[in-house]
Design a protein around this motif. Structure first.
Motif, short mmCIF file in Angstrom:
data_model
loop_
_atom_site.label_atom_id
_atom_site.label_comp_id
_atom_site.label_asym_id
_atom_site.label_seq_id
_atom_site.Cartn_x
_atom_site.Cartn_y
_atom_site.Cartn_z
N ALA A 85 -15.51 0.44 -61.83
CA ALA A 85 -16.17 1.55 -62.47
C ALA A 85 -17.64 1.62 -62.07
CB ALA A 85 -16.06 1.39 -63.99
N THR A 86 -18.05 0.70 -61.17
CA THR A 86 -19.46 0.65 -60.81
C THR A 86 -19.86 1.86 -60.01
OG1 THR A 86 -18.78 -0.65 -58.93
CG2 THR A 86 -19.69 -1.84 -60.78
N THR A 87 -21.02 2.39 -60.33
CA THR A 87 -21.57 3.43 -59.48
C THR A 87 -22.65 2.79 -58.63
OG1 THR A 87 -22.97 4.00 -61.33
CG2 THR A 87 -21.08 5.42 -60.94
N ALA A 88 -22.64 3.15 -57.36
CA ALA A 88 -23.44 2.44 -56.38
C ALA A 88 -24.92 2.36 -56.76
CB ALA A 88 -23.28 3.12 -55.03
N SER A 89 -25.42 3.36 -57.45
CA SER A 89 -26.85 3.42 -57.69
C SER A 89 -27.32 2.38 -58.70
CB SER A 89 -27.23 4.81 -58.19
OG SER A 89 -26.46 5.12 -59.32
N THR A 90 -26.40 1.82 -59.50
CA THR A 90 -26.83 0.90 -60.55
C THR A 90 -26.75 -0.56 -60.15
OG1 THR A 90 -24.61 0.80 -61.46
CG2 THR A 90 -26.06 2.49 -62.36
N ILE A 91 -26.39 -0.85 -58.87
CA ILE A 91 -26.26 -2.24 -58.44
C ILE A 91 -27.62 -2.92 -58.47
CG2 ILE A 91 -25.60 -3.75 -56.53
CD1 ILE A 91 -23.28 -2.21 -57.87
N LYS A 92 -27.67 -4.13 -59.05
CA LYS A 92 -28.93 -4.86 -59.09
C LYS A 92 -28.73 -6.30 -58.62
CE LYS A 92 -28.27 -5.47 -64.11
NZ LYS A 92 -27.03 -4.71 -64.30
N PHE A 93 -29.84 -7.03 -58.50
CA PHE A 93 -29.81 -8.42 -58.03
C PHE A 93 -30.83 -9.17 -58.88
CE2 PHE A 93 -30.32 -12.07 -55.34
CZ PHE A 93 -29.14 -12.18 -54.61
N THR A 94 -30.39 -9.72 -60.00
CA THR A 94 -31.34 -10.30 -60.96
C THR A 94 -31.19 -11.80 -61.05
OG1 THR A 94 -29.88 -10.26 -62.87
CG2 THR A 94 -31.07 -8.22 -62.38
N ARG A 95 -32.27 -12.44 -61.54
CA ARG A 95 -32.27 -13.88 -61.76
C ARG A 95 -31.20 -14.26 -62.80
NH1 ARG A 95 -37.98 -16.78 -61.93
NH2 ARG A 95 -37.98 -15.74 -59.92
N ALA A 96 -31.08 -13.43 -63.85
CA ALA A 96 -30.09 -13.71 -64.90
C ALA A 96 -28.67 -13.72 -64.31
CB ALA A 96 -30.20 -12.68 -66.01
N GLY A 97 -28.42 -12.78 -63.41
CA GLY A 97 -27.10 -12.71 -62.78
C GLY A 97 -26.83 -13.94 -61.93
N LYS A 140 -14.42 -5.49 -63.62
CA LYS A 140 -14.74 -5.32 -65.04
C LYS A 140 -15.99 -4.47 -65.22
CE LYS A 140 -12.93 -9.75 -66.76
NZ LYS A 140 -13.47 -11.13 -66.79
N GLY A 141 -16.54 -3.97 -64.12
CA GLY A 141 -17.72 -3.12 -64.21
C GLY A 141 -19.01 -3.86 -63.93
N PRO A 164 -12.70 -18.63 -53.26
CA PRO A 164 -12.80 -18.72 -54.73
C PRO A 164 -13.95 -17.93 -55.32
CG PRO A 164 -13.08 -20.89 -53.71
CD PRO A 164 -12.82 -19.94 -52.61
N SER A 165 -15.16 -18.02 -54.70
CA SER A 165 -16.29 -17.27 -55.24
C SER A 165 -16.07 -15.77 -55.08
CB SER A 165 -17.59 -17.69 -54.55
OG SER A 165 -17.42 -17.68 -53.15
N TRP A 166 -15.43 -15.41 -53.98
CA TRP A 166 -15.11 -14.00 -53.74
C TRP A 166 -14.18 -13.47 -54.83
CZ3 TRP A 166 -10.19 -12.09 -52.12
CH2 TRP A 166 -10.19 -10.76 -51.72
N ALA A 167 -13.15 -14.26 -55.18
CA ALA A 167 -12.19 -13.81 -56.21
C ALA A 167 -12.89 -13.61 -57.55
CB ALA A 167 -11.06 -14.82 -56.35
N LEU A 168 -13.78 -14.54 -57.92
CA LEU A 168 -14.49 -14.38 -59.19
C LEU A 168 -15.42 -13.16 -59.14
CD1 LEU A 168 -15.45 -18.00 -60.31
CD2 LEU A 168 -13.69 -16.51 -61.22
N ALA A 169 -16.05 -12.94 -57.99
CA ALA A 169 -16.94 -11.78 -57.85
C ALA A 169 -16.15 -10.47 -57.96
CB ALA A 169 -17.70 -11.84 -56.52
N VAL A 170 -14.97 -10.42 -57.31
CA VAL A 170 -14.14 -9.22 -57.36
C VAL A 170 -13.69 -8.96 -58.80
CG1 VAL A 170 -11.92 -8.24 -56.67
CG2 VAL A 170 -13.37 -9.34 -54.97
#
Lengths: 100, 237
Positions: free
Chosen positions: B4-16, B132-133, B121-127
Motif C-alpha cells: 500500500a506504500t506510495t512512493a513519495s512517502t518512503i523514508k530512511f530514518t534512524r528509528a527504522g 504491511k505498508g 532472510p533480511s529480504w523476506a522480513l523487509a518484503v
C-alpha cells in the motif's frame, strides 16, 4: 605462492559474479517498465523462492528435519516470533535426533 | 508491487534502522551454525584465514560458497567457482527488483550498500514489512548490518575452531539455517491464491534438483515456474 594468488582470483571472481546478480536484476528492472504480468510475477517471488529453496532440502533431510520444520511453522503461526520459531524448530529436530 | 506504500512517502530514518537491528538478532544467531559450517569447510580445503574473511565479507552468500568449495582444488578452479557463484546466486537478481519501491527512493550510496548485502532472510522480513505498508527503507538496512557482521564472525570462528569442533554433518544444530527459511515462509503467506504457485515452485524445484544433482538451477527454476503460475492465475481473473 601462486597457488594462493589463484585462491584470491577465484574469490574475487565469485564476488564479482555475486555482485552482478545482486545489482544486475535491480538495474535491469529499474530501466524497464514492468508489465502487469511481470509485476504479478514479482509479487509471487518471495514465497516461491523460499519454497524452491526449502522443498528439496526438506525431502533430502528426512524425519528429523520434518519434525523440526513442523515445530518451526507451528511456533511461527502461534507465537509469531522468528527467534522462538527457529529455537523450537531446532529443539524439535534435536528431540527427534535423540529419540530416534 | 502489492504494497500500500506510495512512493513519495518512503523514508530512511534512524528509528527504522534500530527497529531492523532489533528484529535481526534471532536471524543472526540462527545463521551462526551455517557460518560455522562454511568456515570449517574453508579450513578443510586448505585456504588461508585471509581467504576465509575475504570470501565471507565480499561474496556473503553461503550456499554458493559451499557449492564452489565442494570442488575446490589447488590451484583454485577459478572458472568453475565463478560459474557456481553465478548460478546459485541468480535468485538474488530476481529479489532486488521486489525491493524497488524502497530502494528507488534512497540515496545512491544507501542503495549500493543495500544491494551489496542482499540476502534471503533480511529480504523476506523487509518484503513482509513492505506488504504491511512499511515505508522506512532503513528497516532493511538495520536488518542487514547484524546479519552481515554475524556471518563474517561466525565463519571466522568456524575456521579457527575447525580442528577442535567435531560435529557430524547431521547434527540438529545445522538445522537452524533451514528452520529460519521455513519460519520465514509463514509471514509470506498471503492466502489461498498462494497455494498453487507455492506447490508448483516446490514441485519443480524437487524435480530439477533430481535431474541436475549437484547444481543449484532448481532454485531459479522452481521460483520462476511458481511465480509464472501465480501471474497466469491473476491474469485470468
Amino acid at each position: 605462492m601462486s597457488e594462493h594468488v589463484s585462491n584470491l582470483e577465484a574469490i574475487a571472481g565469485m564476488a564479482l559474479a555475486t555482485l552482478a546478480c545482486r545489482f544486475g536484476g535491480y538495474w535491469l528492472f529499474a530501466r524497464i517498465t514492468p508489465t502487469p504480468f511481470i509485476r504479478h510475477m514479482l509479487s509471487y517471488l518471495p514465497g516461491t523462492i523460499f519454497m524452491a529453496f526449502v522443498t528439496p532440502a526438506l525431502v533430502r533431510g528426512g524425519p528429523q528435519d520434518w519434525v523440526g520444520a513442523a515445530c518451526a511453522i507451528a511456533a511461527m503461526m502461534f507465537i509469531r516470533n522468528l527467534g522462538a520459531a527457529i529455537g523450537l524448530g531446532v529443539a524439535g529436530a534435536w528431540a527427534w535426533h535423540l529419540l530416534a | 508491487m502489492d504494497s500500500a506504500t506510495t512512493a513519495s512517502t518512503i523514508k530512511f530514518t534512524r528509528a527504522g534502522f534500530w527497529r531492523g537491528m532489533s528484529r535481526a538478532w534471532p536471524l543472526a544467531i540462527a545463521l551462526g551454525p551455517f557460518g560455522l559450517v562454511v568456515g570449517i569447510i574453508i579450513q578443510s580445503k586448505g585456504l588461508t584465514m585471509v581467504d576465509c574473511v575475504l570470501m565471507n565479507m565480499f561474496i556473503y552468500a553461503g550456499a554458493s560458497e559451499i557449492v564452489a568449495l565442494a570442488n575446490w582444488t589447488h590451484p583454485a578452479p577459478i572458472l568453475a567457482a565463478i560459474l557456481a557463484a553465478f548460478v546459485v546466486n541468480m535468485r538474488l537478481a530476481l529479489m532486488g527488483p521486489v525491493l524497488n519501491p524502497w530502494l528507488a527512493k534512497i540515496t545512491p550510496v544507501q542503495r549500493f550498500f543495500s544491494l551489496f548485502v542482499l540476502v534471503d532472510p533480511s529480504w523476506a522480513l523487509a518484503v513482509t514489512d513492505m506488504r504491511k505498508g512499511g515505508t522506512d527503507a532503513a528497516f532493511y538496512a538495520g536488518l542487514s548490518v547484524p546479519l552481515w557482521a554475524g556471518w563474517v564472525i561466525s565463519s571466522l570462528v568456524g575456521y579457527l575452531a575447525a580442528s577442535r569442533l567435531n560435529l557430524p554433518p547431521d547434527h540438529p544444530l545445522f538445522f537452524a539455517a533451514l528452520a529460519s527459511f521455513i519460519a520465514l515462509l509463514v509471514p509470506l503467506w498471503r492466502g489461498r491464491s498462494d497455494a498453487l504457485p507455492w506447490l508448483v515452485a516446490g514441485g519443480v524445484a524437487l524435480s530439477v534438483a533430481r535431474i541436475l544433482p549437484g547444481s543449484s538451477w532448481y532454485i531459479v527454476a522452481g521460483a520462476l515456474a511458481g511465480s509464472i503460475t501465480g501471474a497466469i492465475a491473476e491474469h485470468r481473473k
